[in-house]
Design a protein around this motif. Sequence first.
Motif, PDB file in Angstrom:
ATOM      1  N   SER A  14      -2.793  -0.585   6.152  1.00 10.76           N
ATOM      2  CA  SER A  14      -2.780   0.115   4.876  1.00 10.76           C
ATOM      3  C   SER A  14      -2.838   1.630   5.092  1.00 10.76           C
ATOM      4  O   SER A  14      -2.116   2.387   4.436  1.00 10.76           O
ATOM      5  N   LEU A  15      -3.690   2.062   6.012  1.00 13.33           N
ATOM      6  CA  LEU A  15      -3.752   3.494   6.336  1.00 13.33           C
ATOM      7  C   LEU A  15      -2.431   3.998   6.908  1.00 13.33           C
ATOM      8  O   LEU A  15      -2.001   5.119   6.599  1.00 13.33           O
ATOM      9  N   LEU A  16      -1.781   3.180   7.718  1.00 11.60           N
ATOM     10  CA  LEU A  16      -0.488   3.563   8.282  1.00 11.60           C
ATOM     11  C   LEU A  16       0.560   3.714   7.179  1.00 11.60           C
ATOM     12  O   LEU A  16       1.306   4.696   7.157  1.00 11.60           O
ATOM     13  N   GLY A  17       0.612   2.762   6.260  1.00 12.01           N
ATOM     14  CA  GLY A  17       1.572   2.840   5.156  1.00 12.01           C
ATOM     15  C   GLY A  17       1.328   4.046   4.260  1.00 12.01           C
ATOM     16  O   GLY A  17       2.260   4.764   3.888  1.00 12.01           O
ATOM     17  N   ILE A  18       0.075   4.293   3.938  1.00 15.12           N
ATOM     18  CA  ILE A  18      -0.261   5.439   3.092  1.00 15.12           C
ATOM     19  C   ILE A  18       0.048   6.742   3.814  1.00 15.12           C
ATOM     20  O   ILE A  18       0.572   7.688   3.217  1.00 15.12           O
ATOM     21  N   SER A  64       0.829  -1.209   0.000  1.00 15.46           N
ATOM     22  CA  SER A  64       0.000   0.000   0.000  1.00 15.46           C
ATOM     23  C   SER A  64       0.865   1.262   0.000  1.00 15.46           C
ATOM     24  O   SER A  64       0.522   2.250  -0.655  1.00 15.46           O
ATOM     25  N   GLY A  65       1.986   1.227   0.710  1.00 14.74           N
ATOM     26  CA  GLY A  65       2.904   2.367   0.665  1.00 14.74           C
ATOM     27  C   GLY A  65       3.518   2.551  -0.714  1.00 14.74           C
ATOM     28  O   GLY A  65       3.635   3.674  -1.208  1.00 14.74           O
ATOM     29  N   ALA A  66       3.896   1.451  -1.360  1.00 12.30           N
ATOM     30  CA  ALA A  66       4.488   1.537  -2.692  1.00 12.30           C
ATOM     31  C   ALA A  66       3.474   2.029  -3.721  1.00 12.30           C
ATOM     32  O   ALA A  66       3.808   2.852  -4.588  1.00 12.30           O
ATOM     33  N   ILE A  67       2.242   1.565  -3.625  1.00 14.43           N
ATOM     34  CA  ILE A  67       1.217   2.016  -4.570  1.00 14.43           C
ATOM     35  C   ILE A  67       0.939   3.497  -4.395  1.00 14.43           C
ATOM     36  O   ILE A  67       0.832   4.240  -5.374  1.00 14.43           O
ATOM     37  N   LEU A 124       4.039   5.414  -5.861  1.00 10.31           N
ATOM     38  CA  LEU A 124       4.214   5.354  -7.309  1.00 10.31           C
ATOM     39  C   LEU A 124       3.033   5.933  -8.072  1.00 10.31           C
ATOM     40  O   LEU A 124       3.211   6.560  -9.114  1.00 10.31           O
ATOM     41  N   PHE A 125       1.839   5.700  -7.578  1.00 10.22           N
ATOM     42  CA  PHE A 125       0.624   6.164  -8.256  1.00 10.22           C
ATOM     43  C   PHE A 125      -0.093   7.149  -7.347  1.00 10.22           C
ATOM     44  O   PHE A 125      -1.046   6.793  -6.656  1.00 10.22           O
ATOM     45  N   THR A 126       0.341   8.387  -7.362  1.00 12.02           N
ATOM     46  CA  THR A 126      -0.191   9.387  -6.437  1.00 12.02           C
ATOM     47  C   THR A 126      -1.614   9.807  -6.789  1.00 12.02           C
ATOM     48  O   THR A 126      -2.296  10.395  -5.960  1.00 12.02           O
ATOM     49  N   ARG A 127      -2.071   9.509  -7.995  1.00 14.89           N
ATOM     50  CA  ARG A 127      -3.411   9.914  -8.410  1.00 14.89           C
ATOM     51  C   ARG A 127      -4.502   8.969  -7.896  1.00 14.89           C
ATOM     52  O   ARG A 127      -5.674   9.310  -7.941  1.00 14.89           O
ATOM     53  N   ILE A 128      -4.133   7.787  -7.422  1.00 12.25           N
ATOM     54  CA  ILE A 128      -5.120   6.844  -6.904  1.00 12.25           C
ATOM     55  C   ILE A 128      -5.537   7.298  -5.505  1.00 12.25           C
ATOM     56  O   ILE A 128      -4.696   7.580  -4.660  1.00 12.25           O
ATOM     57  N   HIS A 129      -6.840   7.351  -5.287  1.00 14.36           N
ATOM     58  CA  HIS A 129      -7.348   7.792  -3.991  1.00 14.36           C
ATOM     59  C   HIS A 129      -7.061   6.731  -2.926  1.00 14.36           C
ATOM     60  O   HIS A 129      -7.088   5.530  -3.197  1.00 14.36           O
ATOM     61  N   PHE A 130      -6.786   7.181  -1.719  1.00 15.83           N
ATOM     62  CA  PHE A 130      -6.360   6.259  -0.666  1.00 15.83           C
ATOM     63  C   PHE A 130      -7.465   5.293  -0.240  1.00 15.83           C
ATOM     64  O   PHE A 130      -7.175   4.183   0.193  1.00 15.83           O
ATOM     65  N   THR A 131      -8.726   5.683  -0.372  1.00 16.65           N
ATOM     66  CA  THR A 131      -9.794   4.772   0.033  1.00 16.65           C
ATOM     67  C   THR A 131      -9.845   3.536  -0.862  1.00 16.65           C
ATOM     68  O   THR A 131     -10.163   2.439  -0.386  1.00 16.65           O
ATOM     69  N   PHE A 132      -9.503   3.699  -2.121  1.00 17.58           N
ATOM     70  CA  PHE A 132      -9.472   2.561  -3.032  1.00 17.58           C
ATOM     71  C   PHE A 132      -8.390   1.570  -2.617  1.00 17.58           C
ATOM     72  O   PHE A 132      -8.614   0.362  -2.615  1.00 17.58           O
TER      73      PHE A 132
END
Length: 95
Positions: free
Chosen positions: A69-73, A22-25, A28-36
């Motif tokens: 996942s929230l922690l990694g993001i 989740s941290g890598a995504i 790398l893909f900053t346009r993807i919303h975190f809830t997804f």
Amino acid sequence: MEFLMIFSFHYFIMGSLVLLISGAISFLFTRIHFTFIVLLSMLAGLIYSFIIEVRDFAIFSVIFNGALSLLGIGLVKAGLYAKQKAEDTDKMNPY
């Protein structure tokens, strides 16, 4: 006792992978919303609990994966924010 040891090992590995992926995504893909990303990791926890046949802990798996996942993001977003602020401060410095 053996079940508890195997169970904790499974969840330790799963938590590490969720945190890393989740941290890598989000990096790398900053346009993807975190809830997804969080919902996908929660779904992965639900599927994983069914794969290892521990249906009683499915809710724990979902909450555990969502929190990690929230922690990694959050760590990645905080790092990107600090980098942006450092660059802005560097541009303002006349020297």
